[in-house]
Write a protein that holds these residues in place. Sequence first.
Motif, PDB file in Angstrom:
ATOM      1  N   HIS A 167       2.719  -6.021   4.510  1.00 56.86           N
ATOM      2  CA  HIS A 167       2.015  -4.769   4.767  1.00 56.86           C
ATOM      3  C   HIS A 167       1.477  -4.197   3.463  1.00 56.86           C
ATOM      4  CE1 HIS A 167       4.590  -4.221   8.630  1.00 56.86           C
ATOM      5  NE2 HIS A 167       3.656  -5.137   8.751  1.00 56.86           N
ATOM      6  N   ASP A 221      -0.537  -0.868   1.434  1.00 50.46           N
ATOM      7  CA  ASP A 221      -0.656   0.592   1.377  1.00 50.46           C
ATOM      8  C   ASP A 221      -1.992   1.032   1.978  1.00 50.46           C
ATOM      9  OD1 ASP A 221      -0.393   3.348   0.175  1.00 50.46           O
ATOM     10  OD2 ASP A 221      -2.099   2.588  -0.979  1.00 50.46           O
ATOM     11  N   ASP A 229       1.024  -3.198  -2.071  1.00 52.19           N
ATOM     12  CA  ASP A 229       1.927  -3.251  -0.923  1.00 52.19           C
ATOM     13  C   ASP A 229       2.705  -1.948  -0.833  1.00 52.19           C
ATOM     14  OD1 ASP A 229       3.959  -3.386  -2.819  1.00 52.19           O
ATOM     15  OD2 ASP A 229       4.292  -5.539  -2.568  1.00 52.19           O
ATOM     16  N   LEU A 230       3.612  -1.858   0.108  1.00 51.66           N
ATOM     17  CA  LEU A 230       4.340  -0.605   0.327  1.00 51.66           C
ATOM     18  C   LEU A 230       5.346  -0.312  -0.778  1.00 51.66           C
ATOM     19  CD1 LEU A 230       4.920  -0.777   4.194  1.00 51.66           C
ATOM     20  CD2 LEU A 230       2.985   0.160   2.910  1.00 51.66           C
TER      21      LEU A 230
END
Length: 542
Positions: free
Chosen positions: A268, A270, A325-326
Amino acid sequence: MNILIYYQKINLFYVSMWLKIFYNNTIMRFILFLLLFSPLLASAQITDNFSDGDFSHNPLWTGDTTEFTVNTSQQLQLNNTTAGASYLSTASANSFLDNTEWHFYIKQSFSPSSSNYARVYLASDKANLEGPLNGYYLQFGETGNLDAVELYRQTGLTSTSVARGNNSAIALSFAIGIKVTRDTIGNWNLYVDAAGGTIYALQASGNDKTFSTSNYFGISTVYSASNATKFYFDDFYNGAIILDVNAPIIVSSTVISDTKVDILFNEHVDITTSQTVNNYSANNSLNNPVNVFRDSINFGLVHLTFANQFISELKNTLTITNVRDLSGNGISNINIDFIYLFISTAAFNDLVINEILFDPKIGGVDFIEIYNRSSKIIDLRSITVSQYDTVNNVLTGVSGISKTRRLIFPKEYLVLSENGNAVKSQYNSYNPNGFLDLSILPSMNIESGTICLATGTTIIDLLKYNEDMHFPLLNETKGISLERINFERITLDRSNWHSAAEAVGFATPAYQNSQYQNPSKTDNILEIIPEIFSPDEDGMND
């Protein structure tokens, strides 16, 4: 005596000075910590992907061991013959639950229910998972059709929900990836990858700090006889939370239209950085996209739209930077190529029937070879193959060539059959990728028949064949294909067909026919009619 005391004082002085220096030195304290505790840190996790082919060591699983097996795919699988309940457990990686992560793969090849379900015990104070215990588990199956992955706390025989995933996510058979984390204040996060991988999406959160320790980790299953072999588990991890320190990786690019392309990452990303248009740039005057948005369901998928149209068959290079990414890890100038292909609608004779086998060898199958004689790229999802009723002028026995995107390019050969491997085993296979299996190929009678390519009810090509079209001097035609001679001559012209040559093995599936004639040279061909003649001046076939 006084001298001895003096030397003792000196020794104590130097010892105390050394200790003070040692303990005031941060690096030395860290080294001492590693020396003392690294064996404990290294062992404080459970990992098992069953690649060793068993569950009897590293780690040792106990319980109903005779009712489980490690299958040929190196997965832990329930292996019973009657209805029942079975469990396995192993010692927990760490007795404390704070800052702990669990992840694993689970598959149930049936629709779960309240009488057919699995539990994965993240924590338990008892090895026996079928009696009263204190701990936490995930359940996969319930009454009704709203089955969700749900985290429970179990106190004795009483279960209390802590966090519930998406309703109906596992109402049917499923194969999913699961990740769960718990922090120091009892916050639980439940993540799911619905595709069975490790690109997890957060589905639920909850708080419960009733229990802070664990002795065992394990699985339990409840099942009917028909589902006694349909539970699968793999890739267990139980240990410290794994910190993400790696930047996202681009998995693929998928062209959606002449202005749109999708980018899939391995995790995943951002929402802010992934939706910043300046983080994407393409060559060939495409520049930055005019619109970028992250998918609302798969947070690892980003949709890009450009102002300028892509040129068909031209390779474009997309450069991506600063997408994070997160965990905040960012990409730095990564390139990925993509090519747009303009897909055309097939017109009459764009695709032609080029070779057929209607009387296969023993153990063989019928096949129909098609050829793209046009300059178009054609999606075979729109094309059917069938018989043709010449009395009522309708298609019969219609079969779609492909349910998924399958392109046929200009000058490409493709063999349609119910078993391409059988064809390749009996004939030369210079183009092993030029075969497509159909669940049902229209029936092809040995004596005669019709074959039709169509899009909807519009005919693309039509062949009426007869076994008499084979070369008349052949004693046996079984296993010998009929080949088209010339792409430019009409398919219904019987003289445009000939038996495949013995020199090539009596068939040329997925490559140029043995009887092929270059269309540009057809004007110079001498044709003898009839093929068999007797120059004896008797008036018959002279």
